[in-house]
Design an enzyme around this catalytic site. Structure first.
Site, PDB file in Angstrom:
ATOM      1  N   ASN A  55     147.864 -14.598  39.794  1.00 43.24           N
ATOM      2  CA  ASN A  55     148.955 -15.412  40.337  1.00 43.24           C
ATOM      3  C   ASN A  55     149.713 -16.041  39.178  1.00 43.24           C
ATOM      4  O   ASN A  55     149.373 -15.825  38.016  1.00 43.24           O
ATOM      5  CB  ASN A  55     148.405 -16.464  41.308  1.00 43.24           C
ATOM      6  N   ASP A  70     141.801 -15.806  45.913  1.00 39.53           N
ATOM      7  CA  ASP A  70     140.945 -15.825  47.102  1.00 39.53           C
ATOM      8  C   ASP A  70     140.279 -14.480  47.361  1.00 39.53           C
ATOM      9  O   ASP A  70     139.273 -14.404  48.053  1.00 39.53           O
ATOM     10  CB  ASP A  70     141.768 -16.229  48.332  1.00 39.53           C
ATOM     11  N   LYS A  76     141.610   4.440  34.925  1.00 38.15           N
ATOM     12  CA  LYS A  76     142.964   4.094  35.376  1.00 38.15           C
ATOM     13  C   LYS A  76     143.298   4.801  36.691  1.00 38.15           C
ATOM     14  O   LYS A  76     143.083   6.017  36.806  1.00 38.15           O
ATOM     15  CB  LYS A  76     143.967   4.485  34.289  1.00 38.15           C
ATOM     16  N   PHE A 116     143.292 -29.376  44.565  1.00 42.40           N
ATOM     17  CA  PHE A 116     144.741 -29.207  44.556  1.00 42.40           C
ATOM     18  C   PHE A 116     145.115 -28.367  45.759  1.00 42.40           C
ATOM     19  O   PHE A 116     144.358 -27.467  46.134  1.00 42.40           O
ATOM     20  CB  PHE A 116     145.199 -28.494  43.266  1.00 42.40           C
ATOM     21  N   LYS A 168     142.146 -29.288  54.051  1.00 44.58           N
ATOM     22  CA  LYS A 168     141.321 -28.881  52.903  1.00 44.58           C
ATOM     23  C   LYS A 168     140.365 -29.996  52.479  1.00 44.58           C
ATOM     24  O   LYS A 168     139.258 -29.732  52.024  1.00 44.58           O
ATOM     25  CB  LYS A 168     142.217 -28.436  51.733  1.00 44.58           C
ATOM     26  N   LYS A 202     136.540 -28.853  52.560  1.00 43.40           N
ATOM     27  CA  LYS A 202     135.854 -28.728  51.272  1.00 43.40           C
ATOM     28  C   LYS A 202     135.111 -30.008  50.887  1.00 43.40           C
ATOM     29  O   LYS A 202     134.584 -30.122  49.796  1.00 43.40           O
ATOM     30  CB  LYS A 202     136.861 -28.332  50.190  1.00 43.40           C
TER      31      LYS A 202
HETATM   32  N1  CTP Z   1     139.721 -23.118  45.403  1.00 41.92           N
HETATM   33  C1  CTP Z   1     138.465 -22.750  45.002  1.00 41.92           C
HETATM   34  N2  CTP Z   1     138.037 -21.475  45.254  1.00 41.92           N
HETATM   35  C2  CTP Z   1     138.823 -20.580  45.875  1.00 41.92           C
HETATM   36  C3  CTP Z   1     140.121 -20.964  46.276  1.00 41.92           C
HETATM   37  C4  CTP Z   1     140.544 -22.238  46.032  1.00 41.92           C
HETATM   38  O1  CTP Z   1     137.743 -23.563  44.446  1.00 41.92           O
HETATM   39  N3  CTP Z   1     138.371 -19.348  46.101  1.00 41.92           N
HETATM   40  C5  CTP Z   1     140.177 -24.507  45.145  1.00 41.92           C
HETATM   41  C6  CTP Z   1     141.441 -24.604  44.305  1.00 41.92           C
HETATM   42  O2  CTP Z   1     141.136 -24.733  42.932  1.00 41.92           O
HETATM   43  C7  CTP Z   1     142.093 -25.869  44.856  1.00 41.92           C
HETATM   44  C8  CTP Z   1     141.644 -25.926  46.303  1.00 41.92           C
HETATM   45  O3  CTP Z   1     140.487 -25.089  46.386  1.00 41.92           O
HETATM   46  O4  CTP Z   1     141.643 -27.034  44.218  1.00 41.92           O
HETATM   47  C9  CTP Z   1     142.669 -25.446  47.287  1.00 41.92           C
HETATM   48  O5  CTP Z   1     143.136 -24.174  46.896  1.00 41.92           O
HETATM   49  P1  CTP Z   1     144.155 -23.367  47.796  1.00 41.92           P
HETATM   50  O6  CTP Z   1     144.400 -22.037  47.176  1.00 41.92           O
HETATM   51  O7  CTP Z   1     145.340 -24.247  48.084  1.00 41.92           O
HETATM   52  O8  CTP Z   1     143.325 -23.267  49.147  1.00 41.92           O
HETATM   53  P2  CTP Z   1     142.464 -22.162  49.806  1.00 41.92           P
HETATM   54  O9  CTP Z   1     141.155 -22.769  50.139  1.00 41.92           O
HETATM   55  O10 CTP Z   1     142.434 -20.923  48.981  1.00 41.92           O
HETATM   56  O11 CTP Z   1     143.247 -21.936  51.152  1.00 41.92           O
HETATM   57  P3  CTP Z   1     144.586 -21.070  51.436  1.00 41.92           P
HETATM   58  O12 CTP Z   1     144.792 -20.176  50.234  1.00 41.92           O
HETATM   59  O13 CTP Z   1     144.250 -20.342  52.666  1.00 41.92           O
HETATM   60  O14 CTP Z   1     145.683 -22.090  51.606  1.00 41.92           O
END
Ligand code: CTP
Length: 397
Positions: A208, A277, A287, A320, A334, A338
């Site tokens: 990303n 994710d 490759k 975040f 969240k 979490k």
């Molecule tokens: N995070 C994490 N592990 C993951 C995804 C996210 O620890 N696999 C943490 C990120 O570092 C951030 C928080 O969870 O502090 C929220 O991340 P975000 O990407 O906004 O949320 P997701 O839980 O991935 O939910 P979504 O992508 O469905 O919004």
């Protein structure tokens, strides 16, 4: 960041004196009021007018100018200052001060002041290595004076070795470290930063646009405020923050492992990393060739923060939430999912916020649902307010 601070910049006679012009520029950009004191030899390398123009203050070059009417005000410089930084500091100046000689304005000032004094030495490698210089430095250190290590590289005399003036950015960070309150002393903060990369084949990955800037700023400011900091970083093009050695990792699973390996004694975790994710279910060993339309199967990665939330062991957890829609509702969800203590939410679609830019626009949401709004700020300033908020919440405020 240095607004309201009075800094004395001592410049001694070495070729690196030109770099103290850059240091002066950075100090004034940060809001400090700087008064420059040059030795007579320093004026052979850079004209006082350069420092005067950039600082907006008269430059002191001569002990006896103190007695010329308007210049008498300089006598009070030592009392008004918050910090004296000598950059570059020659072997001669270090030797004079270590041995109680005060025969010019700068060495007199060092003896007259009670504020922290930081030396940034610059000299030839053999001079740096000489037992006399090292003994003088050890003596001054034992008396509470602060020293930057000179850098290694090609010196002006052509020799390669240690003795170059430390990077201006590093001197600036050390100055900030000496000027900031140590309100986070006793905290051990683990900060994650940057993206993760999930490999598709040996040369391609899913990732990303996170640059790592927000996490690196948080780590820098937390260290400056006295915290012990562990920075776990995904792949980032940023140079390591001053005085911190990041623990680098690539994939989400590696990041999870790195966090668990460094969790001992951690009081707060700030997950600023943009963790992928999903990862490709079957990464290819070689490759992937162009063979027309392809379907990519993805497997979910562990939710690192949710895992930490299930097993908090007294740690304060900050997440975040980078969102494009329903910012507050998603961020609140969240916190619950979490088990967080606070979340920093930002609308990544807004101009001046989110990935890759130097600014951010955040809202902090506490566990009890309280929302605090902030205007657009530099990521360093955002790091300040996040840490202010965190410190207040931890203190029960
Ligand atoms: N995070 C994490 N592990 C993951 C995804 C996210 O620890 N696999 C943490 C990120 O570092 C951030 C928080 O969870 O502090 C929220 O991340 P975000 O990407 O906004 O949320 P997701 O839980 O991935 O939910 P979504 O992508 O469905 O919004």
């Amino acid at each position: 960041m240095l607004k309201g601070k009075e800094v004395l910049l001592g410049v001694t006679g070495g070729i690196a004196a030109y770099k103290s012009v850059l240091l002066l520029r950075e100090l004034t950009k940060e809001g400090a009021n700087v008064n420059v004191i040059m030795t007579r030899n320093a004026t052979e390398f850079v004209g006082p007018l350069t420092f005067q123009t950039l600082s907006g203050n008269p430059v002191t070059t001569d002990m006896f100018s103190l007695f010329k009417g308007a210049e008498i005000g300089h006598v009070s410089l030592a009392d008004r200052a918050d910090l004296l930084v000598i950059a570059p500091a020659t072997a001669n100046m270090i030797g004079k001060i270590a041995n109680g000689i005060a025969d010019d304005f700068l060495s007199t000032m060092v003896m007259a002041t009670h504020v922290p004094v930081l030396f940034a030495p610059a000299m030839n490698t053999r001079m740096w290595d000489s037992p006399v210089v090292q003994a003088n430095i050890a003596r001054l250190r034992s008396m509470g004076y602060h020293f930057m290590e000179p850098a290694e590289g090609e010196l002006a005399c052509g020799v390669v070795g240690r003795g170059k003036l430390a990077d201006v950015e590093e001197i600036l960070e050390e100055v900030k470290g000496l000027l900031y309150d140590k309100d986070l002393a006793g905290e051990k903060i683990l900060v994650t930063a940057g993206p993760t990369e999930e490999h598709l084949d040996p040369i391609r990955c899913l990732s990303n646009r996170s640059s790592g800037k927000m996490g690196y700023s948080l780590a820098t400011v937390a260290r400056r405020r006295g915290a012990e900091v562990v920075l776990v970083s995904g792949p980032s093009c940023l140079p390591p923050p001053c005085a911190l050695a990041p623990v680098y990792c690539t994939t989400a699973r590696e990041m999870e492992q790195a966090i668990h390996d460094h969790l001992d004694g951690v009081t707060t975790v700030i997950m600023a990393a943009a963790v992928a994710d999903f990862r490709p279910a079957d990464p290819a060993a070689g490759k992937i060739k162009r063979t027309g339309r392809q379907t990519l199967e993805l497997e979910p990665n562990p939710d690192i923060l949710a895992g930490l939330g299930q097993n908090k062991e007294g740690r304060f957890l900050v997440g975040f939430a980078a969102e494009t829609d329903d910012l507050i509702a998603n961020a609140r969800l969240k916190i619950e999912k979490k088990n967080l203590d606070m979340i920093v939410a930002n609308d990544v679609a807004a101009a001046g916020a989110g990935f890759c830019c130097d600014t951010n626009i955040i809202k902090i949401i506490d566990r009890d649902g309280t929302i605090t709004d902030f205007p657009m700020m530099s990521k360093e300033k955002v790091a300040e307010v996040i840490l202010d908020h965190l410190a207040a919440r931890k203190a029960g405020k």
